[in-house]
Design a protein around this motif. Structure first.
Motif, PDB file in Angstrom:
ATOM      1  N   PRO A 264       0.064  -5.535 -11.097  1.00 33.10           N
ATOM      2  CA  PRO A 264      -0.753  -4.408 -10.630  1.00 33.10           C
ATOM      3  C   PRO A 264      -1.662  -4.762  -9.447  1.00 33.10           C
ATOM      4  N   ARG A 265      -2.178  -5.970  -9.399  1.00 37.00           N
ATOM      5  CA  ARG A 265      -3.098  -6.334  -8.314  1.00 37.00           C
ATOM      6  C   ARG A 265      -2.421  -6.309  -6.953  1.00 37.00           C
ATOM      7  N   ARG A 266      -1.086  -6.284  -6.939  1.00 39.28           N
ATOM      8  CA  ARG A 266      -0.395  -6.254  -5.648  1.00 39.28           C
ATOM      9  C   ARG A 266      -0.231  -4.833  -5.109  1.00 39.28           C
ATOM     10  N   LEU A 267      -0.536  -3.848  -5.945  1.00 40.55           N
ATOM     11  CA  LEU A 267      -0.394  -2.447  -5.511  1.00 40.55           C
ATOM     12  C   LEU A 267      -1.743  -1.866  -5.107  1.00 40.55           C
ATOM     13  N   GLU A 268      -1.741  -1.174  -3.965  1.00 40.15           N
ATOM     14  CA  GLU A 268      -2.937  -0.461  -3.531  1.00 40.15           C
ATOM     15  C   GLU A 268      -2.535   0.978  -3.226  1.00 40.15           C
ATOM     16  N   LEU A 269      -3.251   1.951  -3.789  1.00 40.06           N
ATOM     17  CA  LEU A 269      -2.942   3.351  -3.543  1.00 40.06           C
ATOM     18  C   LEU A 269      -3.902   3.897  -2.496  1.00 40.06           C
ATOM     19  N   GLU A 270      -3.357   4.511  -1.446  1.00 37.37           N
ATOM     20  CA  GLU A 270      -4.187   5.076  -0.389  1.00 37.37           C
ATOM     21  C   GLU A 270      -4.355   6.566  -0.633  1.00 37.37           C
ATOM     22  N   ILE A 271      -5.599   6.979  -0.804  1.00 28.77           N
ATOM     23  CA  ILE A 271      -5.852   8.415  -0.992  1.00 28.77           C
ATOM     24  C   ILE A 271      -6.883   8.892   0.031  1.00 28.77           C
ATOM     25  N   THR A 272      -6.797  10.162   0.378  1.00 24.97           N
ATOM     26  CA  THR A 272      -7.792  10.740   1.271  1.00 24.97           C
ATOM     27  C   THR A 272      -8.828  11.449   0.414  1.00 24.97           C
ATOM     28  N   GLU A 273      -9.945  11.745   1.042  1.00 23.05           N
ATOM     29  CA  GLU A 273     -11.004  12.338   0.239  1.00 23.05           C
ATOM     30  C   GLU A 273     -10.660  13.730  -0.256  1.00 23.05           C
ATOM     31  N   SER A 274      -9.695  14.383   0.403  1.00 21.26           N
ATOM     32  CA  SER A 274      -9.319  15.709  -0.084  1.00 21.26           C
ATOM     33  C   SER A 274      -8.790  15.618  -1.510  1.00 21.26           C
ATOM     34  N   ALA A 275      -8.444  14.402  -1.952  1.00 21.95           N
ATOM     35  CA  ALA A 275      -7.983  14.211  -3.332  1.00 21.95           C
ATOM     36  C   ALA A 275      -9.093  14.460  -4.338  1.00 21.95           C
ATOM     37  N   ILE A 276     -10.343  14.352  -3.896  1.00 21.28           N
ATOM     38  CA  ILE A 276     -11.429  14.450  -4.874  1.00 21.28           C
ATOM     39  C   ILE A 276     -12.432  15.552  -4.568  1.00 21.28           C
ATOM     40  N   ILE A 277     -12.015  16.509  -3.725  1.00 14.61           N
ATOM     41  CA  ILE A 277     -12.966  17.573  -3.451  1.00 14.61           C
ATOM     42  C   ILE A 277     -12.962  18.634  -4.555  1.00 14.61           C
ATOM     43  N   GLY A 278     -11.926  18.651  -5.387  1.00 12.51           N
ATOM     44  CA  GLY A 278     -11.888  19.627  -6.466  1.00 12.51           C
ATOM     45  C   GLY A 278     -12.789  19.202  -7.611  1.00 12.51           C
ATOM     46  N   ASP A 279     -12.178  18.844  -8.715  1.00 10.78           N
ATOM     47  CA  ASP A 279     -12.907  18.448  -9.905  1.00 10.78           C
ATOM     48  C   ASP A 279     -13.265  16.957  -9.800  1.00 10.78           C
ATOM     49  N   ARG A 280     -14.466  16.687  -9.366  1.00  9.34           N
ATOM     50  CA  ARG A 280     -14.863  15.294  -9.114  1.00  9.34           C
ATOM     51  C   ARG A 280     -14.920  14.461 -10.388  1.00  9.34           C
ATOM     52  N   THR A 281     -15.333  15.081 -11.476  1.00 11.87           N
ATOM     53  CA  THR A 281     -15.437  14.347 -12.735  1.00 11.87           C
ATOM     54  C   THR A 281     -14.064  13.864 -13.191  1.00 11.87           C
ATOM     55  N   ARG A 282     -13.101  14.776 -13.065  1.00  3.79           N
ATOM     56  CA  ARG A 282     -11.742  14.449 -13.451  1.00  3.79           C
ATOM     57  C   ARG A 282     -11.178  13.361 -12.530  1.00  3.79           C
TER      58      ARG A 282
ATOM     59  N   ALA B 146       0.853  -1.187   0.000  1.00  5.80           N
ATOM     60  CA  ALA B 146       0.000   0.000   0.000  1.00  5.80           C
ATOM     61  C   ALA B 146       0.886   1.233   0.000  1.00  5.80           C
ATOM     62  N   VAL B 147       0.605   2.159  -0.915  1.00  5.20           N
ATOM     63  CA  VAL B 147       1.407   3.378  -1.043  1.00  5.20           C
ATOM     64  C   VAL B 147       0.489   4.593  -0.949  1.00  5.20           C
ATOM     65  N   ASN B 148       0.903   5.562  -0.137  1.00  4.16           N
ATOM     66  CA  ASN B 148       0.109   6.786   0.002  1.00  4.16           C
ATOM     67  C   ASN B 148       0.303   7.695  -1.205  1.00  4.16           C
ATOM     68  N   LEU B 149      -0.793   8.188  -1.734  1.00  8.06           N
ATOM     69  CA  LEU B 149      -0.747   9.095  -2.874  1.00  8.06           C
ATOM     70  C   LEU B 149      -1.267  10.451  -2.414  1.00  8.06           C
ATOM     71  N   SER B 150      -0.478  11.475  -2.607  1.00 11.76           N
ATOM     72  CA  SER B 150      -0.923  12.819  -2.230  1.00 11.76           C
ATOM     73  C   SER B 150      -2.013  13.289  -3.184  1.00 11.76           C
ATOM     74  N   PRO B 151      -2.993  14.023  -2.657  1.00 10.50           N
ATOM     75  CA  PRO B 151      -4.015  14.618  -3.532  1.00 10.50           C
ATOM     76  C   PRO B 151      -3.383  15.421  -4.668  1.00 10.50           C
ATOM     77  N   VAL B 152      -2.259  16.053  -4.380  1.00 13.03           N
ATOM     78  CA  VAL B 152      -1.584  16.865  -5.397  1.00 13.03           C
ATOM     79  C   VAL B 152      -1.120  15.990  -6.567  1.00 13.03           C
ATOM     80  N   GLN B 153      -0.713  14.754  -6.270  1.00  9.14           N
ATOM     81  CA  GLN B 153      -0.245  13.865  -7.339  1.00  9.14           C
ATOM     82  C   GLN B 153      -1.339  13.559  -8.355  1.00  9.14           C
ATOM     83  N   LEU B 154      -2.594  13.648  -7.918  1.00  6.96           N
ATOM     84  CA  LEU B 154      -3.690  13.401  -8.853  1.00  6.96           C
ATOM     85  C   LEU B 154      -3.763  14.493  -9.920  1.00  6.96           C
ATOM     86  N   GLN B 155      -3.058  15.603  -9.672  1.00 11.38           N
ATOM     87  CA  GLN B 155      -3.035  16.688 -10.663  1.00 11.38           C
ATOM     88  C   GLN B 155      -1.985  16.435 -11.744  1.00 11.38           C
ATOM     89  N   GLN B 156      -1.123  15.461 -11.500  1.00  8.74           N
ATOM     90  CA  GLN B 156      -0.041  15.176 -12.441  1.00  8.74           C
ATOM     91  C   GLN B 156      -0.628  14.613 -13.730  1.00  8.74           C
TER      92      GLN B 156
END
Ligand code: C2E
Ligand code: CA
Ligand code: CA
Ligand code: CA
Length: 274
Positions: free
Chosen positions: A139-157, A111-121
């Motif tokens: 790929p099935r061995r990787l899990e990305l941990e994100i917080t909801e602040s990652a999706i409070i901006g542009d939800r569609t994107r 499990a790897v933490n992904l910053s909300p900012v990285q979703l902008q990359q």
């Protein structure tokens, strides 16, 4: 501000000033931390509650500053996010974690933490793909941990992006559930493979009825949405017993093991616990 005679006066706040200076300094030093080899990862086990077996590890970033020593990620990650260093750092974390996990027992997830900012990359999906291929990690061995602040901006994107990541076969966990902006709406609309109950509730749950009620509600939610729930911050046997009583199936915390460095010869294998 100006005083009565029109002179500039400064309300000196030593704490704030010192703080701002430290942050500026850390921001500069963070830009060189990768090339100076100052980062490493520690790994904390995640367990199946019933069998006690390790199901995977969460990678947690550590920065050993040449003068300050160990700096907490709670301190430097926000700075890296503000200054944009997080793109390079986040990529380094993914690459390093994938490289190490590829050496482990193939049943173990990473499990790897992904910053909300990285979703902008812009090329995030391609970057993840390349890293998995280079490391030879399924790929099935990787899990990305994100917080909801990652999706409070542009939800569609965000939804589009998470679907692309999922299409690779990579799992997505909602981290720190119950804090910040978590909403039921997001859980229902986004393709999460796991919910992590925030440790603040788990740590309080034995003595605090409201916290227990929240843990119970999140577990019920997970069951009805058919999303596995992992409790983080499990420190004591009492907390674990409470979680078992409430039907929690996965847990992580000091009770099982602290995050630690892994040397190559310590590559984890699936083991029973307790
Ligand atoms: P998080 O993702 O919620 O990680 C859980 C934090 O709780 C970790 O702190 C972990 O060491 C700590 N912890 C684990 N078990 C227990 C327990 O039983 N009791 C208590 N009191 N604490 C426990 P850590 O390693 O200091 O990381 C803090 C935060 O920094 C993480 O919170 C995460 O948001 C961020 N972080 C860490 N590594 C990375 C990374 O590689 N990338 C990004 N973007 N963020 C990271
Ligand atoms: Ca996490
Ligand atoms: Ca968390
Ligand atoms: Ca957290």
């Amino acid at each position: 501000a100006k005083n009565g005679r029109g002179e500039h006066i400064c309300y000196y706040q030593p704490g704030m000033d010192e703080n701002a200076r430290t942050r500026r300094q850390l921001a500069t030093e963070l830009r060189h931390a990768i090339e100076r080899d100052e980062f490493h990862l520690v790994y904390q086990p995640q367990h199946a509650v019933q069998s006690g077996a390790v199901i995977g590890y969460e990678a947690l970033l550590r920065w050993v500053h040449p003068k300050r020593g160990l700096v907490s990620p709670d301190e430097f990650i926000p700075i890296a996010e503000e200054t944009g260093s997080i793109y390079a750092i986040g990529e380094w974390v993914l690459r390093e974690a994938a490289r190490e996990a590829a050496q482990w027992d193939p049943d173990l997830k990473i499990a790897v933490n992904l910053s909300p900012v990285q979703l902008q990359q812009a090329d995030l999906v391609q970057t993840i793909t390349d890293i998995l291929v280079d490391a030879g990690l399924p790929p099935r061995r990787l899990e990305l941990e994100i917080t909801e602040s990652a999706i409070i901006g542009d939800r569609t994107r965000a939804l589009h992006l998470l679907r692309q990541i999922k299409a690779l076969g990579v799992g997505i966990a909602m981290d720190d559930f119950g804090t910040g902006y978590s909403s039921l709406d997001t859980l229902q609309a986004f393709p999460f493979d796991k919910i992590k109950i925030d440790k603040s509730f788990v740590l309080k749950a034995v003595s605090n009825h409201q916290a227990t009620a929240i843990v119970r509600a999140v577990l019920a939610l997970g069951r009805s949405l058919e999303i596995p729930v992992l409790a983080e911050g499990v420190e004591t046997e009492e907390q674990l017993a409470m979680l078992v009583r409430e039907g929690c199936t996965e847990a992580q915390g000091y009770y099982y093991g602290r995050p630690r460095r892994l040397k190559p010869e310590q590559a984890p294998v699936v083991t029973e616990h307790g």
